[in-house]
Structures are given as C-alpha cells and as structure tokens.
Enzyme design. Structure first.
Site, PDB file in Angstrom:
ATOM      1  N   GLU A   1      10.204  17.117  14.339  1.00  0.00           N
ATOM      2  CA  GLU A   1      10.750  16.826  13.018  1.00  0.00           C
ATOM      3  C   GLU A   1      10.236  17.899  12.042  1.00  0.00           C
ATOM      4  O   GLU A   1       9.048  18.226  12.061  1.00  0.00           O
ATOM      5  CB  GLU A   1      10.272  15.445  12.575  1.00  0.00           C
ATOM      6  CG  GLU A   1      10.960  14.958  11.325  1.00  0.00           C
ATOM      7  CD  GLU A   1      10.585  13.513  10.958  1.00  0.00           C
ATOM      8  OE1 GLU A   1      11.448  12.815  10.445  1.00  0.00           O
ATOM      9  OE2 GLU A   1       9.428  13.107  11.175  1.00  0.00           O
TER      10      GLU A   1
ATOM     11  N   GLU B   1       9.970   1.925  10.427  1.00  0.00           N
ATOM     12  CA  GLU B   1      11.003   2.926  10.129  1.00  0.00           C
ATOM     13  C   GLU B   1      10.303   4.270  10.217  1.00  0.00           C
ATOM     14  O   GLU B   1       9.533   4.626   9.332  1.00  0.00           O
ATOM     15  CB  GLU B   1      11.586   2.634   8.741  1.00  0.00           C
ATOM     16  CG  GLU B   1      12.999   3.130   8.595  1.00  0.00           C
ATOM     17  CD  GLU B   1      13.036   4.561   8.116  1.00  0.00           C
ATOM     18  OE1 GLU B   1      13.066   5.451   9.005  1.00  0.00           O
ATOM     19  OE2 GLU B   1      13.013   4.797   6.910  1.00  0.00           O
TER      20      GLU B   1
ATOM     21  N   CYS C   1      13.825  11.262   6.600  1.00  0.00           N
ATOM     22  CA  CYS C   1      13.857  10.987   8.045  1.00  0.00           C
ATOM     23  C   CYS C   1      15.284  11.093   8.580  1.00  0.00           C
ATOM     24  O   CYS C   1      15.481  11.194   9.780  1.00  0.00           O
ATOM     25  CB  CYS C   1      13.227   9.640   8.345  1.00  0.00           C
ATOM     26  SG  CYS C   1      13.773   8.384   7.218  1.00  0.00           S
TER      27      CYS C   1
ATOM     28  N   LYS D   1       0.865  -1.192   0.000  1.00  0.00           N
ATOM     29  CA  LYS D   1       0.000   0.000   0.000  1.00  0.00           C
ATOM     30  C   LYS D   1       0.894   1.231   0.000  1.00  0.00           C
ATOM     31  O   LYS D   1       1.457   1.600   1.014  1.00  0.00           O
ATOM     32  CB  LYS D   1      -0.918   0.040   1.226  1.00  0.00           C
ATOM     33  CG  LYS D   1      -2.008   1.073   1.056  1.00  0.00           C
ATOM     34  CD  LYS D   1      -2.339   1.853   2.306  1.00  0.00           C
ATOM     35  CE  LYS D   1      -1.302   2.819   2.742  1.00  0.00           C
ATOM     36  NZ  LYS D   1      -1.054   3.974   1.828  1.00  0.00           N
TER      37      LYS D   1
ATOM     38  N   GLY E   1       6.983   5.586   7.837  1.00  0.00           N
ATOM     39  CA  GLY E   1       6.132   6.778   7.895  1.00  0.00           C
ATOM     40  C   GLY E   1       6.349   7.503   9.203  1.00  0.00           C
ATOM     41  O   GLY E   1       7.403   7.363   9.845  1.00  0.00           O
TER      42      GLY E   1
HETATM   43  P1  ADP Z   1       3.725  11.391   6.480  1.00  0.00           P
HETATM   44  O1  ADP Z   1       3.278  12.339   7.549  1.00  0.00           O
HETATM   45  O2  ADP Z   1       5.167  11.395   6.239  1.00  0.00           O
HETATM   46  O3  ADP Z   1       2.877  11.413   5.239  1.00  0.00           O
HETATM   47  P2  ADP Z   1       2.320   9.071   7.334  1.00  0.00           P
HETATM   48  O4  ADP Z   1       2.702   8.200   8.474  1.00  0.00           O
HETATM   49  O5  ADP Z   1       1.042   9.833   7.427  1.00  0.00           O
HETATM   50  O6  ADP Z   1       3.567   9.993   7.121  1.00  0.00           O
HETATM   51  O7  ADP Z   1       2.296   8.260   5.975  1.00  0.00           O
HETATM   52  C1  ADP Z   1       3.191   7.236   5.671  1.00  0.00           C
HETATM   53  C2  ADP Z   1       2.443   6.058   5.090  1.00  0.00           C
HETATM   54  O8  ADP Z   1       1.527   5.611   6.085  1.00  0.00           O
HETATM   55  C3  ADP Z   1       1.590   6.382   3.860  1.00  0.00           C
HETATM   56  O9  ADP Z   1       1.567   5.251   3.003  1.00  0.00           O
HETATM   57  C4  ADP Z   1       0.221   6.615   4.446  1.00  0.00           C
HETATM   58  O10 ADP Z   1      -0.821   6.341   3.530  1.00  0.00           O
HETATM   59  C5  ADP Z   1       0.227   5.569   5.542  1.00  0.00           C
HETATM   60  N1  ADP Z   1      -0.736   5.828   6.637  1.00  0.00           N
HETATM   61  C6  ADP Z   1      -1.057   6.991   7.241  1.00  0.00           C
HETATM   62  N2  ADP Z   1      -2.004   6.791   8.183  1.00  0.00           N
HETATM   63  C7  ADP Z   1      -2.277   5.459   8.186  1.00  0.00           C
HETATM   64  C8  ADP Z   1      -3.152   4.614   8.942  1.00  0.00           C
HETATM   65  N3  ADP Z   1      -3.936   5.062   9.909  1.00  0.00           N
HETATM   66  N4  ADP Z   1      -3.136   3.275   8.649  1.00  0.00           N
HETATM   67  C9  ADP Z   1      -2.345   2.793   7.694  1.00  0.00           C
HETATM   68  N5  ADP Z   1      -1.503   3.519   6.963  1.00  0.00           N
HETATM   69  C10 ADP Z   1      -1.463   4.839   7.208  1.00  0.00           C
END
Ligand code: ADP
Length: 473
Positions: free
Chosen positions: A377, A242, A276, A166, A220
């Site tokens: 960050e 990570e 990061c 995903k 993320g």
């Molecule tokens: P950033 O703030 O750097 O965008 P995120 O953690 O929001 O970091 O996003 C990183 C990845 O995690 C993306 O693929 C995003 O779609 C996914 N993501 C964000 N929220 C969720 C969630 N609640 N469940 C699963 N995946 C998520």
C-alpha cells in the site's frame, strides 16, 4: 479528554502539528492508566441506562448532533485542513460526509427490527430481539479525522451502545471538536468518552482485554488491525476492522482513455493518495496506454501543492516525515527496477513548502511485479500504470493481492462491466464511478482489508446482538 461528561486535562500532554507548515497548532492531554480506567468505568456505568432509552430518544440526540455539525461545517473544515492538511474544499466534503452518518443512523435507529419466527410446535413461539452489544472501543485514523469518527459512533449510539473513542495521535483536535458537538447535543454523561493519547498501544490492549468492553471497532493499518484482532479473539470480543487496501483500477479497451484518466487522477490524488480506497495499480490496455498516460501526466503536473487554506491548492501534504520516506522509498525502488517517471518523483521543498511534508504528484509507467509498489500500500500521490493484453489477464492481476477493499473499472460495455464486477474480489467496486461511497452504502473489504461493514443497514448490525426468546405457551 472527555470522560463521564466532563472535560479533563491530563498529567502530561503532547503537541499537534500542521503537516503543511510543521508549526505546532495545539496540545492535547496524554491519557494515562487512570484516565483509561475512568473512561471504561464511565462507559460501563452509563450503558445500564443508555440501553434502556428508546430508539426515538437516541435518534433525537443524533439529529441534534447532525444539526450542530452542519451549522459548524466551515469551522470544522478549517480545523481539519490545519490539522490534517487536505485542501479546504476536500475538508468541507469530508465534514458533510461525516454529518451524513449522523443523519442516516438517526433514521436507522428506529428500524432495528426483530422477528417472530413460526415454530414447528403448536405450543411454541419464537421471538428474535436485537439488543446493543455493550461498551464499544473505537480507534480511528488520521486520514479522514472526522468522518471515521461519525461512521463508527453514529451506529454504535443509535444501537444503544456507549463508546470510548481513541482518535489518531496526529488528529486529536478534530476529535475534540466532535466531542464538543456531542456534548452540546446533550448525550448523557459516560455515553461518549474521548481519550487522546500519544502511544496508543495500552488503550488498544484495554479495549481487547477488559471484560467491560464488548466490542472493538478499528480503522487503520492491516498490521495493527491483525495484532488487535488476535488479542480481541482470545477474549471473544466482537470486532469490526477496516484495514489497508491496494485498489486496482482497470481501464478496458472500450472505455475512453482520456475520460478514465481524468477520473482516476481525481480519485488517485484525493487526500494526497492517503486513502485506503486510493487506486494503487492502474491497469490500462496496451493499445490505449499512450493517450491515457499523457492525460494523467498532464493533470498530475498541473496540481498545485501547498497549504490547503490557500486558494487554488489541488494537493496537500503527506501526514508526516515517515510517510514521505515510505512514499519516496517505493518510488526509488520502482525507478531502480526500470519504471519510467512521467512527472513528479521527488519531495517538494521549493516555494515555501520546506516546512511541510510535500511530495510531487507522480505518474510512473512500466510498473512490474518485482517492484514494492506493485504489492505494498502506498498512501501517497503516486499513480503506477501497468499495461495488459487480455481481460482474463487483467482480472487475474487485479485479484493478485492480499487486499480486497476497493476496485475501479472503466468500461462502456455492459457485459464487460458486469463480468468484471462479478470476478473482482473486492468489497467496493466503482464502475465508471470514482466515488462509490455514501452513508447509505456498505463500506468494507475482503481478505486482509478487514471484517464487517460500515454505513448502510449493515452498519448498525455490527453493534447489535441477536437474542432469541423461545416461549412455551
Ligand atoms: P497508520 O499507519 O495509517 O497511521 P495505524 O494502524 O498505525 O495506521 O493507526 C491507525 C489508528 O490505530 C490510530 O488511531 C493509531 O493511534 C492506532 N494504533 C496504532 N497502533 C496501535 C496499537 N498497538 N494499539 C491500538 N491502537 C493503535
């Protein structure tokens, strides 16, 4: 979407935009509940045969994907620049880095050694065998939209796991291009599946709760990583995380401040600070602050912002409006608490940049603890400079963070460098080195920066279970 070896449209879709111009560059399917179920079922069914393949068969497919990726390097890089914004040269570097993981794990696949352990009993033999974890759910970010996919998928596939990917909602086109490569390489149906989705939370929930998914690998933010890790823990899933960072960079008094400023400007403004491992606090000895800040400022102010497909562009846009607001908020907060702006400090909208999300490369000095930028960050092109007096003080300041991903030091004294390397609580430390990353080197953090390592020998272990056979003979 790509499910069970077939391309699939969705019941609905969503738009993908170019962050340099704001224009829509494509649309991708928005996965619903049925699509998620189909992907999990396909990966689960495919695992039964995939786990029985030999390491040599899996290796050959990874080699093929590597070859295809290298051949399509310029097309992939161009797509990345249009979708994510980084200058074309940086995209080319990332595609190469991404391909490196396919090659490295094509080789590591053949080195998943077990062990025979001597027993204390004459009539007993111990055999330790490594087997694939099972179905893996992989969630990847937008800042490195191709290499973060291969860094997860290559070791998972090498180990004999099947995968549901995903990707981030901002960069699904890069993920689709990678899936075309895996498809052409000839991976069997169901071994790799792609779900593009606008709201990721349902997929995250399924990865953490469905009994058929055995492992979650996530890159993320720390906030989302912690939520997913909590849910995964109650269902006893394996995880690799990570997450965020707040990298310190220390310039010791024996280092050349001009050379250090050159290196730190390169790594700070790389990917517009959206990494990061980007330095977030730059500590310079008070005796060297002036030449250091002068060089850093001169380099930052010369970086040309713009569409990364054009010649001579040194810095691309931020990913979206939210990111601009966050970065600007930190800068305004720092200024209101006494930080000095040497260059930058505002959004860029002149000369055709108004459609995109550009922020000027910024150098701040006089950064102190009460400022948000000292702890949060940034993920933007802001270089905050902090002065210090002693080695002891600066090590304590550098370690005073919830994060523990990367740190950088500049020193020409081997004793100082070794003491700092040992004392810093970070997973990756660059010593006069602004690029301490490679498919062959373990990448990962301590504390709130995550769990596990990617790349290197360690990278494949994350996708393996250890099985013991005790034989009475
Ligand atoms: P950033 O703030 O750097 O965008 P995120 O953690 O929001 O970091 O996003 C990183 C990845 O995690 C993306 O693929 C995003 O779609 C996914 N993501 C964000 N929220 C969720 C969630 N609640 N469940 C699963 N995946 C998520």
């Amino acid at each position: 979407m790509y499910i069970d070896g077939k391309w699939k449209a969705g019941n609905s879709d969503f738009a993908v935009t170019n962050p340099a111009t704001g224009e829509v560059i494509g649309r991708v399917p928005d996965a619903n509940e049925h699509d998620i179920e189909a992907a999990v079922a396909a990966a689960d069914i495919a695992f039964a045969d995939w786990k029985k393949t030999t390491a040599y068969q899996r290796s050959e497919l990874l080699y093929r994907a590597w070859e295809l990726m290298v051949r399509q390097k310029s097309q992939l890089a161009e797509l990345m620049t249009r979708e994510q914004g980084k200058p074309l040269k940086a995209s080319l570097n990332e595609v190469q880095y991404g391909a490196d993981f396919l090659l490295w794990f094509a080789e590591e696949a053949k080195r998943m050694y077990g062990q025979i352990i001597p027993s204390a009993r004459e009539n007993q033999r111990f055999l330790v065998h490594k087997s694939p974890v099972g179905v893996v759910g992989a969630i990847t970010p937008w800042n490195y939209p191709i290499s973060m996919i291969t860094r997860k998928l290559a070791p998972a596939l090498a180990a004999g796991c099947t995968v549901i990917l995903k990707p981030a909602e901002s960069t699904p086109l890069c993920a689709r291009a990678m899936m075309e490569i895996f498809d052409e390489a000839g991976f069997p149906p169901g071994v790799i599946n792609l779900l593009t989705v606008q709201n990721p939370s349902r997929v995250g929930e399924v990865f953490c709760t469905d009994p058929r998914v055995r492992k979650l690998t996530f890159t993320g933010s720390t906030q989302v990583g912690k939520e997913l890790n909590g849910l995964a823990a109650t269902n006893m899933k394996r995880v690799s995380m990570e997450l965020g960072g707040h990298a310190p960079a220390i310039v010791f008094p024996d280092a050349d401040p001009v050379h250090a400023a050159k290196g730190l400007s390169l790594v700070k403004f790389l990917n517009t600070g959206q990494a990061c491992i980007s330095p977030n606090r730059i500590f310079v000895h008070e005796d060297h602050a002036e030449p250091f800040i002068q060089e850093l400022t001169s380099r930052a102010s010369r970086l040309k912002a713009g569409n990364g497909l054009e010649n001579g562009i040194g810095i691309g846009p931020l990913i979206n409006e939210l990111a601009v607001g966050k970065v600007d908020g930190q800068v305004k907060d720092a200024i209101s608490r006494g930080a000095k702006v040497h260059t930058g400090g505002q959004r860029l909208t002149e000369k055709g940049l108004s459609g995109g999300y550009f922020y000027a490369p910024t150098v701040l000095s006089g950064v102190t603890e009460p400022m948000r930028i000292y702890r949060e960050e940034t993920f933007g092109p802001i270089a905050p400079v902090i002065t210090y007096r002693s080695e002891k003080d600066v090590i304590a300041m550098a370690n005073d963070t919830e994060y523990g991903l990367a740190a950088y030091i500049y020193s020409n004294d081997i004793g100082t460098a070794m003491r700092a390397f040992e004392a810093l609580d970070f997973g990756i430390i660059g010593i006069n080195d602004i690029n301490p990353t490679s498919a062959a080197a373990p990448f990962g953090g301590l504390k709130n920066s995550g769990l596990g390592r990617e790349g290197a020998q360690e990278g494949i272990e994350e996708y393996l279970e250890t099985k013991l056979g005790g034989f009475a003979i």
